[in-house]
Design an enzyme around this catalytic site. Structure first.
Site, PDB file in Angstrom:
ATOM      1  N   GLN A  96       0.832  -1.209   0.000  1.00  0.00           N
ATOM      2  CA  GLN A  96       0.000   0.000   0.000  1.00  0.00           C
ATOM      3  C   GLN A  96       0.867   1.260   0.000  1.00  0.00           C
ATOM      4  OE1 GLN A  96      -3.288  -0.106   2.826  1.00  0.00           O
ATOM      5  NE2 GLN A  96      -3.211  -2.342   2.773  1.00  0.00           N
TER       6      GLN A  96
HETATM    7  N1  GTP Z   1      -7.262 -15.446  -9.436  1.00  0.00           N
HETATM    8  C1  GTP Z   1      -6.147 -15.097  -8.781  1.00  0.00           C
HETATM    9  N2  GTP Z   1      -6.228 -14.289  -7.714  1.00  0.00           N
HETATM   10  C2  GTP Z   1      -5.083 -13.978  -7.064  1.00  0.00           C
HETATM   11  C3  GTP Z   1      -3.831 -14.466  -7.489  1.00  0.00           C
HETATM   12  N3  GTP Z   1      -2.896 -13.988  -6.659  1.00  0.00           N
HETATM   13  C4  GTP Z   1      -3.535 -13.244  -5.743  1.00  0.00           C
HETATM   14  N4  GTP Z   1      -4.866 -13.224  -5.977  1.00  0.00           N
HETATM   15  C5  GTP Z   1      -5.889 -12.485  -5.222  1.00  0.00           C
HETATM   16  O1  GTP Z   1      -5.528 -11.115  -5.201  1.00  0.00           O
HETATM   17  C6  GTP Z   1      -5.851 -10.520  -3.933  1.00  0.00           C
HETATM   18  C7  GTP Z   1      -4.651  -9.879  -3.323  1.00  0.00           C
HETATM   19  O2  GTP Z   1      -3.699 -10.862  -2.956  1.00  0.00           O
HETATM   20  P1  GTP Z   1      -2.569 -10.616  -1.860  1.00  0.00           P
HETATM   21  O3  GTP Z   1      -1.702 -11.821  -1.890  1.00  0.00           O
HETATM   22  O4  GTP Z   1      -3.143 -10.217  -0.559  1.00  0.00           O
HETATM   23  O5  GTP Z   1      -1.826  -9.352  -2.489  1.00  0.00           O
HETATM   24  P2  GTP Z   1      -0.564  -8.556  -1.892  1.00  0.00           P
HETATM   25  O6  GTP Z   1       0.265  -8.179  -3.058  1.00  0.00           O
HETATM   26  O7  GTP Z   1       0.092  -9.371  -0.844  1.00  0.00           O
HETATM   27  O8  GTP Z   1      -1.217  -7.253  -1.286  1.00  0.00           O
HETATM   28  P3  GTP Z   1      -0.610  -6.286  -0.131  1.00  0.00           P
HETATM   29  O9  GTP Z   1      -0.227  -7.157   1.016  1.00  0.00           O
HETATM   30  O10 GTP Z   1      -1.692  -5.320   0.221  1.00  0.00           O
HETATM   31  O11 GTP Z   1       0.559  -5.572  -0.714  1.00  0.00           O
HETATM   32  C8  GTP Z   1      -6.443 -11.657  -3.095  1.00  0.00           C
HETATM   33  O12 GTP Z   1      -7.841 -11.571  -3.185  1.00  0.00           O
HETATM   34  C9  GTP Z   1      -5.924 -12.916  -3.758  1.00  0.00           C
HETATM   35  O13 GTP Z   1      -6.789 -14.025  -3.589  1.00  0.00           O
HETATM   36  C10 GTP Z   1      -3.783 -15.301  -8.664  1.00  0.00           C
HETATM   37  O14 GTP Z   1      -2.747 -15.749  -9.151  1.00  0.00           O
HETATM   38  N5  GTP Z   1      -4.975 -15.571  -9.255  1.00  0.00           N
END
Ligand code: GTP
Ligand code: MG
Length: 187
Positions: free
Chosen positions: A70
Protein backbone atom coordinates in the site's frame (compact mmCIF):
# COMPACT_ATOMS: atom_id res chain seq x y z
CA UNK A 1 33.82 -29.16 16.36
CA UNK A 2 35.73 -30.95 13.59
CA UNK A 3 37.02 -29.11 10.55
CA UNK A 4 34.61 -30.92 8.28
CA UNK A 5 31.64 -29.83 10.39
CA UNK A 6 32.84 -26.25 10.28
CA UNK A 7 33.22 -26.36 6.51
CA UNK A 8 29.80 -27.94 6.11
CA UNK A 9 28.20 -25.30 8.32
CA UNK A 10 29.89 -22.55 6.37
CA UNK A 11 28.64 -24.06 3.11
CA UNK A 12 25.09 -24.23 4.41
CA UNK A 13 25.29 -20.63 5.47
CA UNK A 14 26.52 -19.65 2.03
CA UNK A 15 23.44 -21.17 0.48
CA UNK A 16 21.08 -18.73 2.13
CA UNK A 17 19.39 -16.36 -0.27
CA UNK A 18 17.65 -13.27 1.00
CA UNK A 19 14.70 -12.21 -1.11
CA UNK A 20 12.41 -9.19 -1.00
CA UNK A 21 9.01 -9.51 -2.63
CA UNK A 22 7.55 -6.15 -3.62
CA UNK A 23 4.87 -4.73 -5.87
CA UNK A 24 1.67 -2.73 -5.67
CA UNK A 25 -0.97 -3.65 -3.09
CA UNK A 26 -3.28 -6.43 -4.23
CA UNK A 27 -0.82 -7.72 -6.85
CA UNK A 28 -0.69 -11.09 -5.08
CA UNK A 29 2.65 -11.20 -3.25
CA UNK A 30 1.44 -12.91 -0.09
CA UNK A 31 -0.65 -15.39 -2.09
CA UNK A 32 2.39 -16.37 -4.18
CA UNK A 33 4.57 -16.94 -1.11
CA UNK A 34 1.92 -18.93 0.74
CA UNK A 35 1.35 -21.02 -2.36
CA UNK A 36 5.06 -21.80 -2.64
CA UNK A 37 5.00 -22.78 1.04
CA UNK A 38 1.94 -24.99 0.50
CA UNK A 39 -0.10 -22.95 2.94
CA UNK A 40 -3.76 -21.96 2.85
CA UNK A 41 -4.31 -19.10 0.41
CA UNK A 42 -8.02 -18.52 0.95
CA UNK A 43 -7.92 -16.18 3.94
CA UNK A 44 -5.18 -13.72 3.03
CA UNK A 45 -5.64 -10.09 3.99
CA UNK A 46 -3.54 -7.08 2.95
CA UNK A 47 -0.08 -7.07 4.55
CA UNK A 48 0.11 -4.09 6.87
CA UNK A 49 3.82 -4.34 7.68
CA UNK A 50 6.01 -7.23 6.65
CA UNK A 51 6.30 -10.95 7.15
CA UNK A 52 9.38 -13.15 6.87
CA UNK A 53 8.97 -16.62 5.42
CA UNK A 54 11.59 -19.32 5.13
CA UNK A 55 11.61 -21.89 2.38
CA UNK A 56 13.95 -24.82 2.03
CA UNK A 57 14.40 -25.45 -1.68
CA UNK A 58 16.90 -28.04 -2.84
CA UNK A 59 20.07 -27.22 -0.92
CA UNK A 60 19.11 -23.58 -0.45
CA UNK A 61 17.39 -21.67 2.30
CA UNK A 62 15.34 -18.83 0.92
CA UNK A 63 14.48 -16.08 3.39
CA UNK A 64 11.63 -14.22 1.81
CA UNK A 65 10.58 -10.82 3.11
CA UNK A 66 7.01 -10.06 2.11
CA UNK A 67 6.35 -6.34 2.45
CA UNK A 68 2.97 -4.62 2.18
CA UNK A 69 2.45 -2.70 -1.06
CA UNK A 70 0.00 0.00 0.00
CA UNK A 71 1.10 3.56 -0.82
CA UNK A 72 1.82 4.50 2.79
CA UNK A 73 4.10 1.49 3.21
CA UNK A 74 6.18 2.04 0.06
CA UNK A 75 8.40 4.69 1.64
CA UNK A 76 9.76 1.98 3.96
CA UNK A 77 10.79 -0.38 1.16
CA UNK A 78 14.35 0.89 0.94
CA UNK A 79 14.87 0.04 4.62
CA UNK A 80 14.90 -3.57 3.56
CA UNK A 81 17.35 -3.39 0.64
CA UNK A 82 20.46 -3.99 2.76
CA UNK A 83 21.82 -7.51 2.36
CA UNK A 84 19.10 -8.42 -0.13
CA UNK A 85 20.22 -10.78 -2.88
CA UNK A 86 17.15 -10.65 -5.07
CA UNK A 87 14.01 -8.61 -5.51
CA UNK A 88 10.82 -10.12 -6.84
CA UNK A 89 8.46 -7.56 -8.36
CA UNK A 90 4.86 -8.71 -8.74
CA UNK A 91 2.53 -7.26 -11.38
CA UNK A 92 -1.21 -7.99 -11.46
CA UNK A 93 -1.95 -8.94 -15.07
CA UNK A 94 -5.58 -7.89 -14.67
CA UNK A 95 -5.21 -4.35 -13.42
CA UNK A 96 -4.19 -2.62 -16.63
CA UNK A 97 -5.22 0.72 -15.18
CA UNK A 98 -2.48 0.35 -12.55
CA UNK A 99 0.32 -0.74 -14.89
CA UNK A 100 1.80 2.71 -15.17
CA UNK A 101 1.84 3.07 -11.40
CA UNK A 102 3.57 -0.31 -11.14
CA UNK A 103 6.21 0.63 -13.76
CA UNK A 104 6.83 3.95 -12.06
CA UNK A 105 7.34 2.41 -8.63
CA UNK A 106 9.56 -0.36 -9.97
CA UNK A 107 11.69 2.03 -11.97
CA UNK A 108 12.07 4.74 -9.35
CA UNK A 109 12.14 2.76 -6.15
CA UNK A 110 14.00 -0.32 -7.35
CA UNK A 111 15.82 -0.11 -10.68
CA UNK A 112 17.27 3.33 -10.06
CA UNK A 113 18.53 2.28 -6.63
CA UNK A 114 22.33 2.04 -6.47
CA UNK A 115 22.00 -1.32 -4.79
CA UNK A 116 20.59 -2.89 -7.92
CA UNK A 117 23.58 -1.74 -9.89
CA UNK A 118 25.78 -3.55 -7.40
CA UNK A 119 24.34 -6.91 -8.23
CA UNK A 120 20.92 -7.49 -6.77
CA UNK A 121 18.91 -9.73 -9.07
CA UNK A 122 15.44 -8.77 -10.27
CA UNK A 123 12.68 -11.26 -11.01
CA UNK A 124 9.44 -9.84 -12.38
CA UNK A 125 6.36 -12.00 -11.90
CA UNK A 126 3.31 -11.31 -14.00
CA UNK A 127 0.66 -12.77 -11.70
CA UNK A 128 -2.95 -13.97 -11.88
CA UNK A 129 -2.49 -15.58 -15.29
CA UNK A 130 -5.19 -18.09 -14.34
CA UNK A 131 -7.67 -15.28 -14.97
CA UNK A 132 -6.35 -14.31 -18.41
CA UNK A 133 -7.59 -16.57 -21.15
CA UNK A 134 -5.93 -14.74 -24.02
CA UNK A 135 -2.30 -15.91 -24.21
CA UNK A 136 -1.42 -13.21 -26.73
CA UNK A 137 -2.53 -10.61 -24.23
CA UNK A 138 -0.01 -12.03 -21.75
CA UNK A 139 2.80 -11.99 -24.29
CA UNK A 140 1.98 -8.36 -25.09
CA UNK A 141 1.99 -7.50 -21.43
CA UNK A 142 5.37 -9.20 -21.00
CA UNK A 143 6.82 -7.19 -23.92
CA UNK A 144 5.23 -4.06 -22.60
CA UNK A 145 6.97 -4.52 -19.23
CA UNK A 146 10.37 -5.22 -20.83
CA UNK A 147 10.11 -2.22 -23.16
CA UNK A 148 8.78 0.21 -20.60
CA UNK A 149 11.50 -0.56 -18.12
CA UNK A 150 14.17 -0.71 -20.85
CA UNK A 151 15.25 -4.07 -19.50
CA UNK A 152 16.91 -5.01 -22.78
CA UNK A 153 19.17 -2.00 -22.47
CA UNK A 154 22.28 -3.30 -20.71
CA UNK A 155 23.15 0.16 -19.44
CA UNK A 156 20.05 -0.06 -17.25
CA UNK A 157 20.48 -3.62 -15.99
CA UNK A 158 22.68 -6.55 -16.99
CA UNK A 159 20.95 -9.20 -19.05
CA UNK A 160 21.87 -12.00 -16.62
CA UNK A 161 20.58 -9.98 -13.69
CA UNK A 162 16.86 -10.08 -14.42
CA UNK A 163 14.09 -12.38 -15.58
CA UNK A 164 10.37 -12.15 -16.20
CA UNK A 165 7.91 -15.00 -15.64
CA UNK A 166 4.18 -15.58 -16.02
CA UNK A 167 2.72 -17.03 -12.81
CA UNK A 168 -0.40 -17.72 -10.82
CA UNK A 169 -0.36 -17.56 -7.05
CA UNK A 170 -3.73 -19.30 -7.10
CA UNK A 171 -2.82 -22.37 -9.16
CA UNK A 172 0.94 -22.29 -8.65
CA UNK A 173 1.62 -22.24 -12.39
CA UNK A 174 5.07 -20.87 -13.24
CA UNK A 175 6.34 -20.74 -9.67
CA UNK A 176 8.67 -23.73 -9.97
CA UNK A 177 10.40 -22.05 -12.93
CA UNK A 178 10.92 -18.97 -10.79
CA UNK A 179 12.54 -20.96 -7.99
CA UNK A 180 14.82 -22.68 -10.48
CA UNK A 181 15.92 -19.34 -11.90
CA UNK A 182 16.53 -17.98 -8.40
CA UNK A 183 18.86 -20.78 -7.36
CA UNK A 184 20.67 -20.77 -10.72
CA UNK A 185 22.32 -17.44 -9.88
CA UNK A 186 25.58 -16.72 -8.07
CA UNK A 187 25.26 -14.95 -4.74
N1 GTP B 1 -7.26 -15.45 -9.44
C1 GTP B 1 -6.15 -15.10 -8.78
N2 GTP B 1 -6.23 -14.29 -7.71
C2 GTP B 1 -5.08 -13.98 -7.06
C3 GTP B 1 -3.83 -14.47 -7.49
N3 GTP B 1 -2.90 -13.99 -6.66
C4 GTP B 1 -3.54 -13.24 -5.74
N4 GTP B 1 -4.87 -13.22 -5.98
C5 GTP B 1 -5.89 -12.49 -5.22
O1 GTP B 1 -5.53 -11.12 -5.20
C6 GTP B 1 -5.85 -10.52 -3.93
C7 GTP B 1 -4.65 -9.88 -3.32
O2 GTP B 1 -3.70 -10.86 -2.96
P1 GTP B 1 -2.57 -10.62 -1.86
O3 GTP B 1 -1.70 -11.82 -1.89
O4 GTP B 1 -3.14 -10.22 -0.56
O5 GTP B 1 -1.83 -9.35 -2.49
P2 GTP B 1 -0.56 -8.56 -1.89
O6 GTP B 1 0.26 -8.18 -3.06
O7 GTP B 1 0.09 -9.37 -0.84
O8 GTP B 1 -1.22 -7.25 -1.29
P3 GTP B 1 -0.61 -6.29 -0.13
O9 GTP B 1 -0.23 -7.16 1.02
O10 GTP B 1 -1.69 -5.32 0.22
O11 GTP B 1 0.56 -5.57 -0.71
C8 GTP B 1 -6.44 -11.66 -3.10
O12 GTP B 1 -7.84 -11.57 -3.19
C9 GTP B 1 -5.92 -12.92 -3.76
O13 GTP B 1 -6.79 -14.02 -3.59
C10 GTP B 1 -3.78 -15.30 -8.66
O14 GTP B 1 -2.75 -15.75 -9.15
N5 GTP B 1 -4.98 -15.57 -9.25
MG1 MG C 1 0.45 -9.07 1.15
Amino acid sequence: MGLLTIIKKQKLKDKEIRILILGLDNSGKTTIIKKILNKDIDEISPTMGFEINTLEYQEYTLNIWDIGGQTTLRTFWNNYFDKTDLIIWVIDSLSENRLEESFKELYNKIILQDKLTYGIYLLIMINKIDLVKDKEQLMNLKNNVVNNLKLNDSSVINSNQWDIELVSGKTGEGLENCLKWIISKDY
